[in-house]
Design a protein around this motif. Structure first.
Motif, mmCIF file in Angstrom:
data_model
loop_
_atom_site.group_PDB
_atom_site.id
_atom_site.type_symbol
_atom_site.label_atom_id
_atom_site.label_comp_id
_atom_site.label_asym_id
_atom_site.label_seq_id
_atom_site.Cartn_x
_atom_site.Cartn_y
_atom_site.Cartn_z
ATOM 1 N N ALA A 204 1.003 -1.331 -0.085
ATOM 2 C CA ALA A 204 0.016 0.116 -0.128
ATOM 3 C C ALA A 204 0.812 1.288 -0.053
ATOM 4 C CB ALA A 204 -0.984 0.034 1.223
ATOM 5 N N ASP A 205 1.930 1.390 0.987
ATOM 6 C CA ASP A 205 2.962 2.503 0.922
ATOM 7 C C ASP A 205 3.599 2.697 -0.509
ATOM 8 O OD1 ASP A 205 2.410 2.639 3.424
ATOM 9 O OD2 ASP A 205 4.104 1.806 4.292
ATOM 10 N N ALA A 206 3.888 1.380 -1.336
ATOM 11 C CA ALA A 206 4.544 1.512 -2.636
ATOM 12 C C ALA A 206 3.625 2.201 -3.710
ATOM 13 C CB ALA A 206 4.871 0.147 -2.858
ATOM 14 N N ALA A 207 2.237 1.867 -3.320
ATOM 15 C CA ALA A 207 1.258 2.279 -4.282
ATOM 16 C C ALA A 207 1.149 3.669 -4.101
ATOM 17 C CB ALA A 207 -0.106 1.847 -4.197
ATOM 18 N N LYS A 208 1.383 4.297 -2.762
ATOM 19 C CA LYS A 208 1.182 5.825 -2.481
ATOM 20 C C LYS A 208 2.449 6.508 -3.066
ATOM 21 C CE LYS A 208 0.205 5.278 1.798
ATOM 22 N NZ LYS A 208 -0.065 5.587 3.155
ATOM 23 N N ASP A 209 3.414 6.078 -3.031
ATOM 24 C CA ASP A 209 4.821 6.509 -3.468
ATOM 25 C C ASP A 209 4.783 6.697 -4.828
ATOM 26 O OD1 ASP A 209 5.510 6.909 -0.899
ATOM 27 O OD2 ASP A 209 6.823 5.055 -0.965
ATOM 28 N N LEU A 210 4.382 5.550 -5.548
ATOM 29 C CA LEU A 210 4.247 5.709 -7.065
ATOM 30 C C LEU A 210 3.556 6.516 -7.753
ATOM 31 C CD1 LEU A 210 4.939 1.516 -7.717
ATOM 32 C CD2 LEU A 210 6.539 3.269 -8.207
ATOM 33 N N ALA A 211 2.448 6.790 -6.976
ATOM 34 C CA ALA A 211 1.465 7.806 -7.631
ATOM 35 C C ALA A 211 1.861 9.154 -7.284
ATOM 36 C CB ALA A 211 0.000 7.349 -6.790
ATOM 37 N N LYS A 212 2.770 9.502 -6.414
ATOM 38 C CA LYS A 212 3.096 10.975 -6.029
ATOM 39 C C LYS A 212 3.204 11.756 -7.485
ATOM 40 C CE LYS A 212 5.031 10.204 -1.656
ATOM 41 N NZ LYS A 212 6.371 10.175 -0.656
ATOM 42 N N GLY A 213 2.576 13.034 -7.341
ATOM 43 C CA GLY A 213 2.882 13.710 -8.651
ATOM 44 C C GLY A 213 1.800 13.419 -9.594
ATOM 45 N N LEU A 214 1.154 12.669 -9.538
ATOM 46 C CA LEU A 214 0.236 12.295 -10.735
ATOM 47 C C LEU A 214 -1.344 12.230 -10.095
ATOM 48 C CD1 LEU A 214 1.635 8.796 -11.717
ATOM 49 C CD2 LEU A 214 1.811 10.974 -12.882
ATOM 50 N N PRO A 215 -2.107 12.509 -11.209
ATOM 51 C CA PRO A 215 -3.637 13.117 -10.799
ATOM 52 C C PRO A 215 -4.412 11.796 -10.569
ATOM 53 C CG PRO A 215 -3.321 13.098 -13.327
ATOM 54 C CD PRO A 215 -1.879 12.813 -12.614
ATOM 55 N N LYS A 217 -5.822 9.780 -7.112
ATOM 56 C CA LYS A 217 -6.398 9.810 -5.667
ATOM 57 C C LYS A 217 -5.966 8.420 -5.321
ATOM 58 C CE LYS A 217 -10.119 10.389 -2.456
ATOM 59 N NZ LYS A 217 -11.547 10.682 -2.331
ATOM 60 N N VAL A 218 -5.341 8.100 -4.040
ATOM 61 C CA VAL A 218 -5.174 6.906 -3.440
ATOM 62 C C VAL A 218 -5.754 6.825 -1.994
ATOM 63 C CG1 VAL A 218 -3.266 5.229 -2.688
ATOM 64 C CG2 VAL A 218 -2.995 6.634 -4.604
ATOM 65 N N THR A 219 -6.673 5.675 -2.026
ATOM 66 C CA THR A 219 -7.184 5.567 -0.627
ATOM 67 C C THR A 219 -6.722 4.073 -0.131
ATOM 68 O OG1 THR A 219 -9.331 7.122 -1.039
ATOM 69 C CG2 THR A 219 -9.553 5.288 0.552
ATOM 70 N N VAL A 220 -6.359 4.001 1.274
ATOM 71 C CA VAL A 220 -5.870 2.855 1.817
ATOM 72 C C VAL A 220 -6.799 2.450 3.034
ATOM 73 C CG1 VAL A 220 -4.230 1.354 2.799
ATOM 74 C CG2 VAL A 220 -3.325 3.277 1.074
ATOM 75 N N MET A 221 -7.544 1.190 2.730
ATOM 76 C CA MET A 221 -8.442 0.706 3.867
ATOM 77 C C MET A 221 -7.654 -0.371 4.591
ATOM 78 S SD MET A 221 -11.777 0.422 1.417
ATOM 79 C CE MET A 221 -11.798 1.145 0.053
ATOM 80 N N ASP A 222 -7.414 -0.221 6.066
ATOM 81 C CA ASP A 222 -6.821 -1.053 6.807
ATOM 82 C C ASP A 222 -7.754 -2.173 7.330
ATOM 83 O OD1 ASP A 222 -8.256 0.171 9.023
ATOM 84 O OD2 ASP A 222 -6.554 1.303 9.655
ATOM 85 N N GLU A 223 -6.971 -2.896 8.284
ATOM 86 C CA GLU A 223 -7.912 -4.201 8.469
ATOM 87 C C GLU A 223 -9.075 -3.665 9.526
ATOM 88 O OE1 GLU A 223 -4.599 -3.853 11.752
ATOM 89 O OE2 GLU A 223 -4.953 -3.402 9.771
ATOM 90 N N LYS A 224 -8.925 -2.657 10.285
ATOM 91 C CA LYS A 224 -10.154 -2.081 11.003
ATOM 92 C C LYS A 224 -11.376 -1.834 10.019
ATOM 93 C CE LYS A 224 -7.321 -0.909 15.011
ATOM 94 N NZ LYS A 224 -6.842 0.157 15.944
ATOM 95 N N ARG A 225 -10.995 -0.816 9.162
ATOM 96 C CA ARG A 225 -12.139 -0.422 8.278
ATOM 97 C C ARG A 225 -12.800 -1.669 7.391
ATOM 98 N NH1 ARG A 225 -11.949 4.318 3.569
ATOM 99 N NH2 ARG A 225 -14.021 3.856 2.647
ATOM 100 N N LEU A 226 -11.722 -2.329 6.909
ATOM 101 C CA LEU A 226 -12.310 -3.653 6.027
ATOM 102 C C LEU A 226 -13.316 -4.528 7.013
ATOM 103 C CD1 LEU A 226 -8.856 -4.681 4.559
ATOM 104 C CD2 LEU A 226 -10.697 -3.614 3.322
#
Length: 507
Positions: A204-215, A217-226
């Protein structure tokens, strides 16, 4: 996540002596009567001399063959390289043959800094294929070896010799090739990462890092929200691991969007089989069980970089499937996102459980099309081998994906979804079981996923296709063409090409 350094491109159309490089690559085909030297910028005398020497040099023109010779006076390069393009059929060399020849040459010429590729081109699309192949062939995983003294650096610069060098569309074509290769290579790196480094949270962190600077939106749902929101498949599969699961949603929106597309990817960062544990040998490559999610992630990012006129949402269904005192058991019943219940008869059929949650979530946003990508079944490899993926689903979507794959240079083959397979998934205690008929297991898994495709706003089932990439996502054999050992980046090029086709059909 370690980044792969991108290759730089330039083009020339005349006077090789003005470009100083380490090697000049020309093509040789495998003809019916022996090797055939392909069109090149070499002088007539040099061509005649080479033609007379090909067989004596052991040159066959076979794909992946690379023969190095001393440089000729025709160019300012130290080495002349003869690269095989494979069997010739007709006068036109296919884009894929050029893509593979360029990739093979650049891969095998690691250690050199600057290479000129003078493979024959008569169309801009062929130049694009050469650039794409070169960028894919230059890929290297930044391995964890303690001693890297003997490792050769990848080729950093490629000059493409082509009579089309001044074509005004070429700059855009080369940019697309670079973006596409970057997406494939980033997918490869994610797949190659050890599971000790890539697990649900770091993915999930890698997804956020790779998306930086691009249009995007990244939303990460953790185990509690899931757990709170009822994602029973992802939570159930992930509950046996000390590393809890994640669901990552990526959203790219275009003001000129002609369609809304949803992509769903399987992201099992390591698959032990759970309580239904795999044999030891069956676990060795299971770090690649997140290849579908990696492909979806980088497809969305590539679409954003290219600025395509579509809305694309990616769903990365990420978990680690481990055996423990908290793991799900055979005979457990899970309540999936959306309310359907599934009896778990085999915890090693976990991919379809996390994917079911993602498919329901994607359906609830009423996209025009849903495509899912997963290393889903060993049965895929039995049916289609290690290099060809299976595609199943609605005929219109599968046919369009097949056409896109053919142009992109990836191998996929349509498979049916026989109605008689569905009853084998019946369960006496739940809406369905997670395994059914053993024969045709790839299709049975797709029939399971089909149950979780929702309706559109008019009440019709949303068009859908399922790509099973279990074999071609990971190359256990030697490198070939532009394909390295381990992660291949399978499906990214097909998905991007498919999305480009969706845009093109609306014009």
């Amino acid at each position: 996540m370690s980044a792969n350094h991108p290759i730089s491109f330039s083009v020339i159309s005349a006077n090789l002596k003005k470009t100083t490089a380490d090697a000049l690559v020309i093509g040789v085909g495998k003809g019916a009567d022996g090797p055939v030297l392909l069109d090149s910028p070499l002088s007539a005398s040099a061509v005649n001399s080479l033609k007379a020497s090909l067989e004596a040099l052991g040159v066959s023109g076979a794909a992946d063959q690379l023969v190095r010779l001393p440089g000729l006076p025709d160019s300012d390069t130290k080495v002349l390289v003869l690269a095989g393009v494979g069997k010739l059929s007709g006068s036109e060399i296919t884009q894929e043959a050029l893509r593979r020849a360029a990739g093979s040459a650049i891969r095998q010429l690691a250690g050199l800094k600057h290479v000129i590729l003078a493979l024959p081109t008569t169309a801009v699309a062929q130049v694009s294929a050469i650039a794409e192949g070169a960028a894919l062939g230059a890929y290297q995983y930044a391995s964890l070896h303690s001693d890297t003294a003997g490792k050769k650096a990848p080729v950093a610069k490629v000059t493409i010799f082509t009579s089309l060098a001044k074509d005004p569309v070429l700059a855009g074509v080369l940019e697309r090739a670079a973006v596409l290769a970057q997406a494939v290579n980033a997918t490869r790196t994610l797949v190659n990462e050890p599971p000790s480094r890539l697990f649900p949270a770091t993915f999930a962190d890698a997804a956020k890092d790779l998306a930086k600077g691009l249009p995007v939106k990244v939303t990460v749902m953790d185990e509690k929200r899931l757990a709170k929101d009822g994602y029973g498949g992802i939570v159930g599969v992930g509950q046996g691991s000390s590393r809890p699961p994640r669901l990552v949603k990526l959203e790219y929106k275009s003001e000129k969007a002609v369609a809304d597309l949803a992509l769903v990817g399987k992201g099992i960062t390591f698959d032990s089989g759970g309580i239904s544990i795999k044999p030891g040998a069956g676990m060795i490559t299971m770090k690649c069980d997140m290849a579908g999610a990696a492909a979806v992630l980088n497809t969305v990012l590539a679409v954003a970089k290219l600025g395509l006129a579509v809305n694309v949402t990616g769903w990365l269904c990420i978990a680690e499937n481990m055996p423990s005192g908290t793991a799900i058991r055979p005979s457990d019943v899970l309540t999936m996102f959306g309310g359907k219940t599934v009896e778990v008869l085999n915890t090693d059929a976990e991919g379809r459980l996390v994917m079911a949650d993602g498919l329901v979530a994607a359906s609830q946003e009423f996209p025009d099309v849903i495509i899912d990508v997963a290393t889903l079944t060993g049965a895929q490899v039995v049916a289609l081998g290690h290099r060809t993926a299976g595609v199943m689903g609605d005929e219109g979507v599968t046919a369009a994906l097949k056409a896109a794959a053919d142009r992109a240079g990836e191998l996929i083959w349509p498979m049916p979804l026989p109605e008689e397979l569905r009853p084998s998934l019946d369960s006496p205690v739940a809406d369905m079981a997670n395994i059914g008929e053993r024969m045709g297991g790839m299709m049975v898994a797709a029939v399971f996923l089909q149950e979780f495709i929702g309706k559109d706003k008019s009440g019709q089932t949303i068009p859908w296709a399922h790509l099973d990439i279990a074999g071609p996502a990971f190359n256990e054999s030697a490198p070939y063409g532009y394909t390295p050992k381990q992660g291949t980046g399978m499906a990214v090029r097909t998905l991007v090409t498919y999305i480009e086709d969706v845009v093109a059909r609306s014009l």
